[in-house]
Motif scaffolding. Structure first.
Motif, mmCIF file in Angstrom:
data_model
loop_
_atom_site.group_PDB
_atom_site.id
_atom_site.type_symbol
_atom_site.label_atom_id
_atom_site.label_comp_id
_atom_site.label_asym_id
_atom_site.label_seq_id
_atom_site.Cartn_x
_atom_site.Cartn_y
_atom_site.Cartn_z
ATOM 1 N N VAL A 1 -4.941 13.840 0.528
ATOM 2 C CA VAL A 1 -4.475 12.547 0.041
ATOM 3 C C VAL A 1 -4.730 12.532 -1.461
ATOM 4 O O VAL A 1 -5.872 12.691 -1.911
ATOM 5 C CB VAL A 1 -5.205 11.380 0.737
ATOM 6 C CG1 VAL A 1 -4.862 10.055 0.072
ATOM 7 C CG2 VAL A 1 -4.848 11.344 2.215
ATOM 8 N N VAL B 1 0.325 5.464 0.121
ATOM 9 C CA VAL B 1 -0.542 6.632 0.270
ATOM 10 C C VAL B 1 0.298 7.862 -0.050
ATOM 11 O O VAL B 1 1.370 8.047 0.525
ATOM 12 C CB VAL B 1 -1.125 6.733 1.701
ATOM 13 C CG1 VAL B 1 -2.025 7.948 1.825
ATOM 14 C CG2 VAL B 1 -1.870 5.453 2.077
ATOM 15 N N ARG C 1 0.842 -1.201 0.000
ATOM 16 C CA ARG C 1 0.000 0.000 0.000
ATOM 17 C C ARG C 1 0.877 1.250 0.000
ATOM 18 O O ARG C 1 1.827 1.355 0.770
ATOM 19 C CB ARG C 1 -0.894 0.013 1.234
ATOM 20 C CG ARG C 1 -1.818 1.204 1.280
ATOM 21 C CD ARG C 1 -2.682 1.176 2.522
ATOM 22 N NE ARG C 1 -3.566 2.332 2.585
ATOM 23 C CZ ARG C 1 -4.005 2.856 3.706
ATOM 24 N NH1 ARG C 1 -3.677 2.312 4.881
ATOM 25 N NH2 ARG C 1 -4.803 3.906 3.677
ATOM 26 N N ASP D 1 -4.297 6.580 -2.836
ATOM 27 C CA ASP D 1 -4.171 5.500 -1.860
ATOM 28 C C ASP D 1 -4.358 4.225 -2.667
ATOM 29 O O ASP D 1 -5.479 3.886 -3.051
ATOM 30 C CB ASP D 1 -5.244 5.643 -0.776
ATOM 31 C CG ASP D 1 -5.099 4.633 0.349
ATOM 32 O OD1 ASP D 1 -4.436 3.588 0.155
ATOM 33 O OD2 ASP D 1 -5.674 4.873 1.426
#
Length: 194
Positions: A19, A7, A5, A22
């Protein structure tokens, strides 16, 4: 683990931190073992920005002044000496050179005769124009510098300053490392004193 992952943050049009993405980063394998390219640039990055990925030609080494944050795995029981199927130094060199893709692994030329390393795994000694800052996450990796072995355990860091190196994994489990690779100018591997 096939994905990691990631971000990413940046600034929105209103000037607030947001953000930007993601997502799961897929692994690639341009050589042995999975590799994840987390974030990279071929030069200095200017901030603030919108969080878009900076220019990076990659796939592994950044241009001088650039960086590449990566994660990679050495397979269980990995020893590059066993890749060639021979103990003949001339044939090993030929097979090693043929296995290098200059697009994915641009190497610094080495004026020394092939096979000058004696440690297990030295048949794949190579030099890159980079400073590789590596942290062992799980398992154990052994980095080979000609006749020297550096065993990394979880939490250990290694800084490779553009020196000839190779690596292996002596355990029955994968060795996972995280790295920050900084592109550098390299004036060439020195000729070894006799």
């Amino acid at each position: 683990m096939k994905t990691v992952r990631r971000v990413v943050t940046g600034y929105g049009s209103d000037g607030r931190a947001v953000v930007v993405s993601d997502e799961q980063v897929e692994s690639t394998s341009p050589d042995r073992g999975d590799k994840w390219s987390i974030w990279a640039a071929d030069g200095p990055v200017r901030l603030p920005n919108d969080g878009s990925a900076p220019p990076f030609q990659g796939p592994l080494l950044p241009a001088p002044g650039g960086f590449h944050i990566t994660m990679f795995t050495l397979p269980a029981n990995f020893n590059p000496d066993e890749l060639w199927g021979t103990d003949d130094p001339a044939l090993r060199e030929q097979l090693f050179q043929a296995s290098i893709d200059p697009q994915t692994h641009p190497l610094v030329p080495d004026p020394n005769p092939y096979g000058y390393g004696t440690a297990k795994g030295a048949s794949a000694l190579h030099t890159t124009a980079s400073i590789d800052c590596l942290m062992q996450v799980s398992g154990e990796a052994v980095f080979v510098l000609e006749n020297t072995e550096i065993r990394l355990r979880p939490g250990d860091w290694l800084i490779l300053n553009g020196v000839p190196h190779s690596c292996r994994n002596d355990l029955n489990e994968p060795a996972v490392l995280v790295g920050v690779v900084v592109g550098a100018h390299h004036d060439g591997v020195p000729l070894r004193a006799a």
